[in-house]
Design an enzyme around this catalytic site. Structure first.
Site, PDB file in Angstrom:
ATOM      1  N   GLY A 289      -9.892  -3.893   6.564  1.00  0.00           N
ATOM      2  CA  GLY A 289      -8.482  -3.795   6.222  1.00  0.00           C
ATOM      3  C   GLY A 289      -7.679  -2.915   7.168  1.00  0.00           C
ATOM      4  O   GLY A 289      -6.518  -2.614   6.911  1.00  0.00           O
TER       5      GLY A 289
ATOM      6  N   LYS B 223       6.146   4.059  18.102  1.00  0.00           N
ATOM      7  CA  LYS B 223       6.032   5.461  17.689  1.00  0.00           C
ATOM      8  C   LYS B 223       6.413   6.401  18.830  1.00  0.00           C
ATOM      9  O   LYS B 223       7.067   7.418  18.608  1.00  0.00           O
ATOM     10  CB  LYS B 223       4.601   5.731  17.203  1.00  0.00           C
TER      11      LYS B 223
ATOM     12  N   THR C  46       0.828  -1.210   0.000  1.00  0.00           N
ATOM     13  CA  THR C  46       0.000   0.000   0.000  1.00  0.00           C
ATOM     14  C   THR C  46       0.864   1.262   0.000  1.00  0.00           C
ATOM     15  O   THR C  46       0.671   2.164  -0.818  1.00  0.00           O
ATOM     16  CB  THR C  46      -0.916   0.009   1.239  1.00  0.00           C
ATOM     17  N   VAL C  47       1.826   1.315   0.937  1.00  0.00           N
ATOM     18  CA  VAL C  47       2.644   2.519   1.056  1.00  0.00           C
ATOM     19  C   VAL C  47       3.539   2.689  -0.177  1.00  0.00           C
ATOM     20  O   VAL C  47       3.646   3.779  -0.748  1.00  0.00           O
ATOM     21  CB  VAL C  47       3.484   2.481   2.351  1.00  0.00           C
TER      22      VAL C  47
END
Lengths: 400, 400
Positions: A186, A204, A13-14
């Site tokens: 998803g 993160k 996707t990225v």
């Protein structure tokens, strides 16, 4: 001027988002960089599964093919997992390539190594995409709040767990029903542990800690609690009091250490994280000159993540501000009181005097204030930390 | 290296905040700039009213004294009104000084002139403090969202009017009672027109428009409506439907022009501006790669504004990215539908077919969708534009 040559690791996707964005906004990027950007090669795991729109671009399953290309200026890492990403980026840096990564787990483990190696080789490491997708939080902290020192930060850094909590409340779903929905849409992986247990948000937070404080929290001392234990009854009960559960990552520079936690907390309506719903991410920072600032936006997704990567690409040649972590930052006093909601009628009776009861807020819920010294007594009880003002929370007659 | 010499125009709230911040964070600023920063002189209107903590700093009521100092590197403008600020800054630029301003009205009128003059003389103009106080919106747009094109923006850019609307709802005050309270707390001037009629927010929108689109909206074509007409009954009624009034400045790049408005709108709970309360400011931007991003923080005040100025000061030597306004930005289609709340039982009957009724949402309120072509028919009726999703607004049986 010759084109800036990019190699793309990963075409999920990225990776696809980056590829498409570079092609679609070629004119714009050329103006900003003063030269064209060309994707020269794409690395994938399984050649049979991928086809590129442009036949001139090399598609390979061997990283050595990427390194073999004479002029690669930038390597963009859009794969997941610590390895092979870490090895690839080290090799790329040693070859003199700038690197840009969206790989949070890898970068949480190895950001120092990669950044030091990059400094040695005169290249840069872009990692805006590792935290909160399209929200430019890394660059805001690095480039816009330099005179300010950030003392603490709270963020909703995982869209999947936020989506689950939102749907549980809005649609009256159980945790597992909401998780299934997230998987169908998803948003959640087949193995959702990374999201719902807080690992992803923790990675993160670790990356943010290095940007803010120049060091990581001690991983073993981090509180990391998932959201799987939260029930729809709890959500409904607190909703009736005007409170919402949020899965919040917190960072705070205390006198002796960096405090880091990822856990479900209750948030009142005055707090900027209260209305952050579904897959949105948001970050609230407390800085010592400006005060409290919040950023909110899409925490993941094809184009938001591609946006973060492309913005890094535009800025690969920027001068880096040298942060001054050594300075006396008045740390948040360890005497700072935190506010907690304690559950259960009997629980409240045994609290030590150092915990002050603010008021009863529901049939079985009390609001209390604990200092660093008295907090351990609170944590032994069924409780959740509360963020935001308590003013909007109902007042109930005290009945002990 | 010699110290960076600063002259400060004005020693009110903002001027004092800058003065104190420079002194308090001297070590930090020196590390960031590689040299010390010294306030060399302060310009005030009335010498008898001011005293500086540091006797070495020149205190004067003559701008010529400031210009007469041999080495002034930066002139910081912390006064209000178009003049004498505009004249002072032009003279400072011609003398080779960088300038930093917090003066929104002056800058809305003269930003192009000052920036062109600065470019001629090889100096820079910092104006982060002109819009939304401590929120780094100008630098976010200039430095962090370069590959992105912002298509539209909505912001709460005036803390005073937002405070009044918040207090009217929360404390059931009339407009004039809430205004009096704002004046007592020092949020509103004796003459509040600038805030409550939307002039101040309009100046800020104009400054944002130049950053985003390279040009200003046509001032005469701007919709500018104040909040003085809003009644507590309206606020209560819409509150019961889950809607809040916000005084919102909007900018949008349409095919033929920049659309700009400052007006009270209704905001539903899903919208990032919904929970922006009291004197807070916030800005929501729609960018073409990343999507929707919001920033929230203190829109005014001594240290938030000083923060914006000091961050500009740190970056006076930065290279400026040349924005590419000439590029094909797909403008927001003029056919884009907007959603409106129409009031009054009879009003709804006469709507042309091109306005589609979404549903009835209250006894006397309908939700409708209008295209650019049909919008004029809507605007003739008692109505407010609605921002945010309509999903959370109650459904009421249709009764025509």
């Amino acid at each position: 001027m010759t084109a800036l040559q990019v190699a793309l690791l990963g075409y999920g996707t990225v990776g696809k988002g980056v590829y498409q964005t570079i092609h679609q906004h070629q004119a714009r990027i050329r103006k900003l960089l003063g030269r064209e950007v060309k994707v020269a090669a794409v690395l994938v795991k399984d050649l049979s599964k991928h086809e590129l729109p442009d036949q001139e671009v090399i598609l390979t399953d061997q990283f050595s093919d990427i390194l073999g290309i004479e002029h690669i200026d930038v390597v963009i890492d859009a794969i997941v997992g610590v390895e092979p990403g870490f090895t690839y980026l080290q090799e790329a840096i040693k070859k003199g390539c700038h690197v840009i990564t969206a790989n949070k787990e890898m970068f949480a483990y190895h950001s120092s190594t990669l950044q030091n190696l990059a400094a040695e080789h005169g290249v840069t490491v872009g990692f805006e995409a590792t935290v909160a997708g399209g929200i430019p939080i890394i660059q805001t902290l690095k480039k816009l709040l330099n005179a300010n020192k950030v003392q603490s930060l709270q963020g909703i850094l995982n869209g999947t767990s936020n989506f689950i909590l939102t749907k549980m409340r809005e649609e009256q779903l159980s945790f597992s029903e909401a998780l299934t929905l997230a998987q169908q849409l998803g948003y959640a992986e087949a193995d959702p542990a990374n999201d719902i247990e807080g690992h992803d948000a923790f990675y993160k937070a670790v990356i943010l800690s290095e940007v803010l404080f120049g060091e990581q929290p001690v991983w073993e001392d981090t509180v990391r609690e998932g959201i799987a234990e939260i029930t729809i009854d709890q959500i409904d009960y607190f909703h009736s009091l005007g409170l919402r559960f949020k899965h919040v990552a917190s960072l705070e520079k205390a006198a002796d250490a960096i405090k880091c936690s990822v856990k479900p907390v209750l948030v009142s309506s005055s707090h900027p994280l209260y209305q952050v719903e579904n897959v949105q991410n948001a970050i609230n920072i407390e800085a010592d000159i400006v005060g409290s600032i919040s950023l909110q936006g899409p925490g993941a997704g094809m184009f938001p993540t591609a946006s973060a990567i492309i913005e890094d690409l535009i800025h690969i040649d920027d001068k880096e501000y040298i942060p001054c972590f050594d300075e006396e930052l008045s740390p948040v006093s360890s005497a700072t009181a935190s506010v907690w909601v304690i559950l259960g009628k009997s629980a409240i009776i045994d609290l030590p005097d150092s915990v002050s009861i603010i008021r009863k807020i529901g049939d079985t819920a009390w609001l209390v204030e604990a200092t660093e010294d008295s907090i351990s007594a609170v944590k032994e009880l069924p409780c959740f930390q509360l963020l935001g003002s308590v003013d909007q929370i109902p007042k109930v007659e005290k009945v002990y």
